[in-house]
Design an enzyme around this catalytic site. Structure first.
Site, PDB file in Angstrom:
ATOM      1  N   THR A  83       0.828  -1.207   0.000  1.00 45.42           N
ATOM      2  CA  THR A  83       0.000   0.000   0.000  1.00 45.42           C
ATOM      3  C   THR A  83       0.859   1.252   0.000  1.00 45.42           C
ATOM      4  O   THR A  83       0.577   2.224  -0.711  1.00 45.42           O
ATOM      5  CB  THR A  83      -0.917   0.012   1.235  1.00 45.42           C
ATOM      6  OG1 THR A  83      -1.614  -1.231   1.314  1.00 45.42           O
ATOM      7  CG2 THR A  83      -1.912   1.144   1.163  1.00 45.42           C
ATOM      8  N   THR A  84       1.925   1.250   0.792  1.00 46.40           N
ATOM      9  CA  THR A  84       2.793   2.415   0.931  1.00 46.40           C
ATOM     10  C   THR A  84       3.497   2.751  -0.375  1.00 46.40           C
ATOM     11  O   THR A  84       3.969   3.874  -0.560  1.00 46.40           O
ATOM     12  CB  THR A  84       3.806   2.167   2.065  1.00 46.40           C
ATOM     13  OG1 THR A  84       3.083   1.880   3.266  1.00 46.40           O
ATOM     14  CG2 THR A  84       4.691   3.368   2.320  1.00 46.40           C
TER      15      THR A  84
ATOM     16  N   TYR B 125     -13.485  -3.787  -0.560  1.00 50.85           N
ATOM     17  CA  TYR B 125     -14.659  -3.281  -1.275  1.00 50.85           C
ATOM     18  C   TYR B 125     -15.724  -4.360  -1.508  1.00 50.85           C
ATOM     19  O   TYR B 125     -16.904  -4.135  -1.260  1.00 50.85           O
ATOM     20  CB  TYR B 125     -14.274  -2.620  -2.613  1.00 50.85           C
ATOM     21  CG  TYR B 125     -15.432  -1.853  -3.232  1.00 50.85           C
ATOM     22  CD1 TYR B 125     -15.814  -0.618  -2.722  1.00 50.85           C
ATOM     23  CD2 TYR B 125     -16.158  -2.380  -4.295  1.00 50.85           C
ATOM     24  CE1 TYR B 125     -16.884   0.074  -3.256  1.00 50.85           C
ATOM     25  CE2 TYR B 125     -17.226  -1.698  -4.844  1.00 50.85           C
ATOM     26  CZ  TYR B 125     -17.594  -0.468  -4.321  1.00 50.85           C
ATOM     27  OH  TYR B 125     -18.653   0.211  -4.848  1.00 50.85           O
TER      28      TYR B 125
ATOM     29  N   TYR C 299      -2.481 -10.242   5.132  1.00 44.39           N
ATOM     30  CA  TYR C 299      -2.466  -8.831   5.554  1.00 44.39           C
ATOM     31  C   TYR C 299      -3.860  -8.469   6.052  1.00 44.39           C
ATOM     32  O   TYR C 299      -4.805  -8.378   5.265  1.00 44.39           O
ATOM     33  CB  TYR C 299      -2.039  -7.959   4.377  1.00 44.39           C
ATOM     34  CG  TYR C 299      -1.861  -6.478   4.656  1.00 44.39           C
ATOM     35  CD1 TYR C 299      -1.892  -5.946   5.948  1.00 44.39           C
ATOM     36  CD2 TYR C 299      -1.633  -5.594   3.599  1.00 44.39           C
ATOM     37  CE1 TYR C 299      -1.715  -4.597   6.184  1.00 44.39           C
ATOM     38  CE2 TYR C 299      -1.452  -4.235   3.824  1.00 44.39           C
ATOM     39  CZ  TYR C 299      -1.499  -3.744   5.110  1.00 44.39           C
ATOM     40  OH  TYR C 299      -1.329  -2.399   5.328  1.00 44.39           O
TER      41      TYR C 299
ATOM     42  N   ARG D  17      -8.480  -0.292   5.980  1.00 40.11           N
ATOM     43  CA  ARG D  17      -8.398  -0.083   4.529  1.00 40.11           C
ATOM     44  C   ARG D  17      -9.332  -1.003   3.742  1.00 40.11           C
ATOM     45  O   ARG D  17      -9.692  -0.696   2.612  1.00 40.11           O
ATOM     46  CB  ARG D  17      -6.961  -0.291   4.036  1.00 40.11           C
ATOM     47  CG  ARG D  17      -6.007   0.840   4.405  1.00 40.11           C
ATOM     48  CD  ARG D  17      -4.693   0.674   3.667  1.00 40.11           C
ATOM     49  NE  ARG D  17      -3.722   1.707   4.011  1.00 40.11           N
ATOM     50  CZ  ARG D  17      -3.581   2.842   3.352  1.00 40.11           C
ATOM     51  NH1 ARG D  17      -4.368   3.145   2.351  1.00 40.11           N
ATOM     52  NH2 ARG D  17      -2.645   3.713   3.719  1.00 40.11           N
TER      53      ARG D  17
ATOM     54  N   LYS E 249       0.535 -10.044   8.653  1.00 41.32           N
ATOM     55  CA  LYS E 249       0.823  -8.643   8.965  1.00 41.32           C
ATOM     56  C   LYS E 249      -0.417  -8.137   9.694  1.00 41.32           C
ATOM     57  O   LYS E 249      -1.467  -7.918   9.090  1.00 41.32           O
ATOM     58  CB  LYS E 249       1.085  -7.832   7.700  1.00 41.32           C
ATOM     59  CG  LYS E 249       1.354  -6.350   7.981  1.00 41.32           C
ATOM     60  CD  LYS E 249       1.567  -5.553   6.690  1.00 41.32           C
ATOM     61  CE  LYS E 249       1.752  -4.069   6.991  1.00 41.32           C
ATOM     62  NZ  LYS E 249       1.886  -3.260   5.750  1.00 41.32           N
TER      63      LYS E 249
ATOM     64  N   ILE F 153       6.327  -4.701   9.935  1.00 37.46           N
ATOM     65  CA  ILE F 153       6.439  -4.213   8.563  1.00 37.46           C
ATOM     66  C   ILE F 153       6.170  -2.728   8.654  1.00 37.46           C
ATOM     67  O   ILE F 153       5.049  -2.289   8.891  1.00 37.46           O
ATOM     68  CB  ILE F 153       5.482  -4.945   7.617  1.00 37.46           C
ATOM     69  CG1 ILE F 153       5.869  -6.431   7.549  1.00 37.46           C
ATOM     70  CG2 ILE F 153       5.521  -4.314   6.223  1.00 37.46           C
ATOM     71  CD1 ILE F 153       4.967  -7.284   6.670  1.00 37.46           C
TER      72      ILE F 153
END
Length: 304
Positions: free
Chosen positions: A46-47, A119, A144, A149, A172, A217
Site C-alpha cells: 500500500t505504501t 470493497y 495482511y 483499509r 501482517k 512491517i
C-alpha cells in the site's frame, strides 16, 4: 524455521516532478535500506502507491521488482546476509491476486503479501477461499489484515483456519487491536510456531513483540531503517528497557507519519530530509501545511 523477524520496510515509490517513477531514487532508497541494516523489504504494498502503478509486462511494477532483486542479490553476495523480500500481491479480484503471487514466486520472492479482499466485503468463507486459491501457487503467503483499509477484519478463528492451509507463513497484523494480536499469538502462533506475526503499525511494535510476535512491517523505516532494526531487535532480544527508550523517543514520529495519510506523510518526511520521495499520484495529494509542521516538529523532537 521462521525467517520473517525484525524490521521490514514497506517501501515507498519515489516519483519525479512529472509524476513518473524515479527509478534512480528507488534504487538509492533500496541501497540505503540495505546499508543501514534493515531485516527485510516489502515492495509493491500500500505504501508504494501500487494501485496507481502500471502493471503491464515491462511496466513500472516490473522495473521496481527488477531493481529490488538486483540490489538485494548484490548485497547478499557481498555481505553473506540473507535479506527476505515479501512482494505485495494483494487484490480484491482473486484471479489477479493469484497472478501476483505467481509473479512473486517467479521473481524469487521469499513470500507474497496478500491483503483481505477490499470493497467486495466477502463472507468468512469467501475470505478463506481467497487465501486458499493464493496458497496453491506454492509461495509462502503473509496474510495482511487491515480493517481500516479493507472494511473487513479477519477474526482469530478465521485466521486459525487460514493458517491450516499450505504455504501460509504469517500475518501482517494491522487490526490496531492489541487484544486480537495477543489472541493470534496465543492461538495461531502457538499451534504453528513458525507462523510469523508482524505488526502492521509502527506504534504497536513493542507490545506485539512483548506478547510474543516477530517484528514489524514498517513505514517509519523508510526514513530510519537502522533505528527501527535496533528497536525491533532490542525487544526481540528481551532488552525492554532499551526498546521502551526507543519507542518513547519515536512516539511523536509514529503519530506524525500518518497524520495526513500514507504514504503522503512519510513521503513529506523523506523529502524534508533530502531523500528520494517526490510527488504522489492522484487520488493522493501533498500533505497540508498543518501536517507539514507536525511532521517537521516530530523529526526535530525525535532527533531524526
Amino acid at each position: 524455521m521462521n525467517i520473517f523477524r525484525g524490521a521490514y520496510t514497506a517501501l515507498i515509490t519515489p516519483m519525479n516532478s512529472d509524476g513518473s517513477v524515479d527509478y534512480d531514487g528507488f534504487r538509492a532508497n533500496v541501497k540505503f535500506q540495505l546499508e543501514q541494516g534493515i531485516d527485510g523489504l516489502v515492495p509493491l504494498g500500500t505504501t508504494a502507491e501500487t494501485p496507481t502503478l502500471d502493471e503491464k509486462s515491462g511496466s513500472e511494477e516490473d522495473k521496481i521488482i527488477e531493481i529490488v532483486f538486483e540490489e538485494v542479490r548484490k548485497f547478499e553476495k557481498t555481505s553473506g546476509k540473507k535479506i527476505p523480500v515479501i512482494l505485495g500481491a494483494g487484490s480484491n479480484n482473486t484471479n489477479d491476486a493469484v497472478m501476483y503471487c505467481e509473479r512473486a514466486k517467479k521473481a524469487g520472492a521469499d513470500a507474497a503479501l496478500v491483503v483481505t479482499p477490499y470493497y467486495n466485503k466477502p463472507s468468512k468463507e469467501g475470505i478463506y477461499q481467497h487465501f486458499a486459491a493464493c496458497s496453491k501457487v506454492g509461495i509462502p503467503i503473509i496474510v495482511y489484515n487491515i480493517q481500516g483499509r479493507t472494511g473487513l477484519n479477519i477474526p482469530t478463528d478465521l485466521l486459525a483456519r487460514i493458517a491450516e492451509l499450505p504455504n501460509i507463513a504469517g500475518v501482517k497484523e494491522a487490526s490496531g487491536n492489541v487484544g486480537q494480536m495477543m489472541e493470534v499469538i496465543g492461538q495461531v502462533k502457538a499451534a504453528h510456531p513458525d507462523f510469523a506475526v508482524m505488526s502492521g503499525d509502527d506504534s504497536l511494535t513493542l507490545p506485539l513483540i512483548a506478547a510474543g510476535g516477530d517484528g514489524v512491517i514498517s513505514v517509519a523505516s523508510n526514513l530510519i531503517p537502522a533505528l527501527m532494526h535496533e528497536y525491533a531487535f532490542a525487544a526481540l532480544d528481551g532488552d525492554f528497557k532499551k526498546a521502551r527508550e526507543i519507542h518513547y523517543r519515536l512516539a511523536p514520529f509514529f503519530k506524525a507519519e500518518f497524520c495526513d495519510g500514507n504514504p503522503s506523510s512519510i513521503k513529506y518526511a523523506m523529502n524534508f530530509k533530502g531523500m528520494p520521495a517526490g510527488s504522489l499520484r492522484l487520488p493522493l495529494v501533498e500533505v497540508t501545511d498543518a501536517a507539514k509542521a507536525q511532521i517537521e516538529a516530530a523529526i526535530k523532537q525525535c532527533n531524526l
